[in-house]
Design an enzyme around this catalytic site. Structure first.
Site, PDB file in Angstrom:
ATOM      1  N   GLN A 104      27.440   0.352  -1.044  1.00 53.56           N
ATOM      2  CA  GLN A 104      27.243  -1.472  -1.816  1.00 53.56           C
ATOM      3  C   GLN A 104      26.406  -0.995  -2.610  1.00 53.56           C
ATOM      4  OE1 GLN A 104      24.243  -1.788   2.391  1.00 53.56           O
ATOM      5  NE2 GLN A 104      24.096  -0.054   1.988  1.00 53.56           N
ATOM      6  N   ASN A 105      26.551  -0.412  -3.524  1.00 51.68           N
ATOM      7  CA  ASN A 105      25.723  -0.400  -4.534  1.00 51.68           C
ATOM      8  C   ASN A 105      26.935  -1.120  -5.436  1.00 51.68           C
ATOM      9  OD1 ASN A 105      23.295   0.314  -3.826  1.00 51.68           O
ATOM     10  ND2 ASN A 105      23.684   2.197  -4.725  1.00 51.68           N
ATOM     11  N   HIS A 122      30.518  -3.977  -2.094  1.00 48.23           N
ATOM     12  CA  HIS A 122      30.055  -5.587  -2.083  1.00 48.23           C
ATOM     13  C   HIS A 122      30.948  -5.405  -3.811  1.00 48.23           C
ATOM     14  CE1 HIS A 122      26.369  -4.896   0.533  1.00 48.23           C
ATOM     15  NE2 HIS A 122      27.710  -5.644   1.040  1.00 48.23           N
ATOM     16  N   CYS A 130      36.980 -15.073 -13.202  1.00 52.18           N
ATOM     17  CA  CYS A 130      36.808 -16.643 -12.778  1.00 52.18           C
ATOM     18  C   CYS A 130      36.473 -16.918 -11.264  1.00 52.18           C
ATOM     19  CB  CYS A 130      37.834 -17.370 -13.198  1.00 52.18           C
ATOM     20  SG  CYS A 130      38.297 -19.148 -13.220  1.00 52.18           S
ATOM     21  N   CYS A 133      40.124 -19.067 -10.560  1.00 55.39           N
ATOM     22  CA  CYS A 133      41.079 -18.639 -10.895  1.00 55.39           C
ATOM     23  C   CYS A 133      41.620 -17.431 -10.075  1.00 55.39           C
ATOM     24  CB  CYS A 133      42.450 -19.675 -11.993  1.00 55.39           C
ATOM     25  SG  CYS A 133      41.832 -18.620 -13.233  1.00 55.39           S
TER      26      CYS A 133
END
Ligand code: BJW
Ligand code: ZN
Length: 248
Positions: A104-105, A122, A130, A133
């Site tokens: 998860q890091n 994650h 961005c 977009c």
């Protein structure tokens, strides 16, 4: 440190298991000097709960605050090195026939320690895209008091991480679920186990018959369900476990 005791049953399980998976959380990087999420915050960011900064709503409300928090964390990562726990997990990948590391890091320390097969559920804090977009930015101008903008559409740039309410990268999540379901032994290491869907991977493994191992200084909601609870720091316990299993 006194050498920790590991049960024969755990050592045997590691010798015999062909498919092993591990889920890691912020606790594995604690001994590298990084703060965990649910530790009390100090200093600059003490007045903000990380949960309140890691969300699209927070970014919408105050993009500069959220951008600065991530910029500060990227800066803090500069001198940070993997610890014994990261290296021991890389060693497990080399030792075991099939080992999947699910993290998860967002700090990239597992790869820095030499792990190759890493699923970053994650995202990664070093990447920036961005917010409109989706174009990735390799480098960007940092105008004073403004969030940098996308060269393609002019939208605000944001870190390539998964915030609350956002979906996880599909391929990584599917591979992680498959690795958990097919594992014979599943490790949950340095995570409070309260953030979904990552937290449910241990249960998916257990429902398919895997034995569960948890490494954490504190009990978590998962602890009553595990077969082996190794209470302590992963930077100490993981290298000791590798030594105990593959003692010369
Ligand atoms: C040590 C140690 C040492 C200390 N050694 N150990 C089902 C039910 C209820 C809610 C939901 C649900 N499905 C989805 C949700 C909503 C939400 C959720 O889970 N909320 C819960 C809080 C209730 N999940 C989501 O929104 C996810 N998206 C999703 O599911 O999309 C579909 C969907 C959306 C909306 C509704 C329904 C479905 C996305 C979650 C994204 C999480 N993002 C963050 C930020 C990432 C970017 C960044 O880094 O800024 O991820 S939040 C934060 O928490 C970060 C972490 O990866 C994550 C987990 O934290 P972790 O790693 O466990 O850290 P801590 O601090 O909690 O724990 C550290 C542990 O280490 C402690 O136990 C210590 O004791 C221990 N420790 N020292 C070993 N030395
Ligand atoms: Zn754009």
């Amino acid at each position: 440190m006194i050498a920790p005791y590991f049960s024969e049953a755990l050592i045997q399980a590691l010798h015999e298991s062909k498919r092993v998976a591990a889920l890691t959380g912020a606790g594995v990087s604690q001994e590298s000097g990084l703060r965990t999420f649910r530790d009390p915050q100090t200093g600059l960011w003490a007045q903000h709960k990380p949960e309140d900064l890691a969300s699209p709503e927070a970014f919408c409300r105050d993009p500069k605050l959220v951008w600065d928090w991530y910029a500060w964390r990227r800066e803090a990562l500069k001198g940070v090195r993997p610890n014994g726990g990261h290296y021991a997990l890389a060693e497990l990948e080399r030792r075991l026939p099939a080992f999947t590391l699910i993290t998860q890091n967002v700090d990239g320390l597992h790869r820095m320690a030499g792990s190759q097969n890493v699923l970053e559920l994650h995202g990664n804090i070093q990447r920036v895209r961005c917010s409109i977009c989706g174009t990735f930015a390799e480098d960007w101008q940092e105008p004073e008091n403004e969030v940098p903008r996308c060269e393609v559409c002019g939208g605000f740039l944001r870190p390539h991480v998964v915030w609350f309410g956002e979906t996880l990268p599909r391929a990584e999540l599917e591979t992680a679920v498959e690795a958990a379901r097919s594992s014979e032994l599943f490790f949950s290491i340095g995570t409070s186990g309260i953030v979904q869907p990552a937290a449910s991977l241990a249960y998916a493994a257990r429902n398919r018959g895997a034995k569960l191992v948890e490494i954490n200084p504190e009990p978590t909601p998962l602890t009553p369900k595990v077969d082996f609870f190794l209470q302590g720091k992963s930077g100490e316990l993981l290298p000791a476990l590798v030594r105990a299993v593959w003692a010369a």
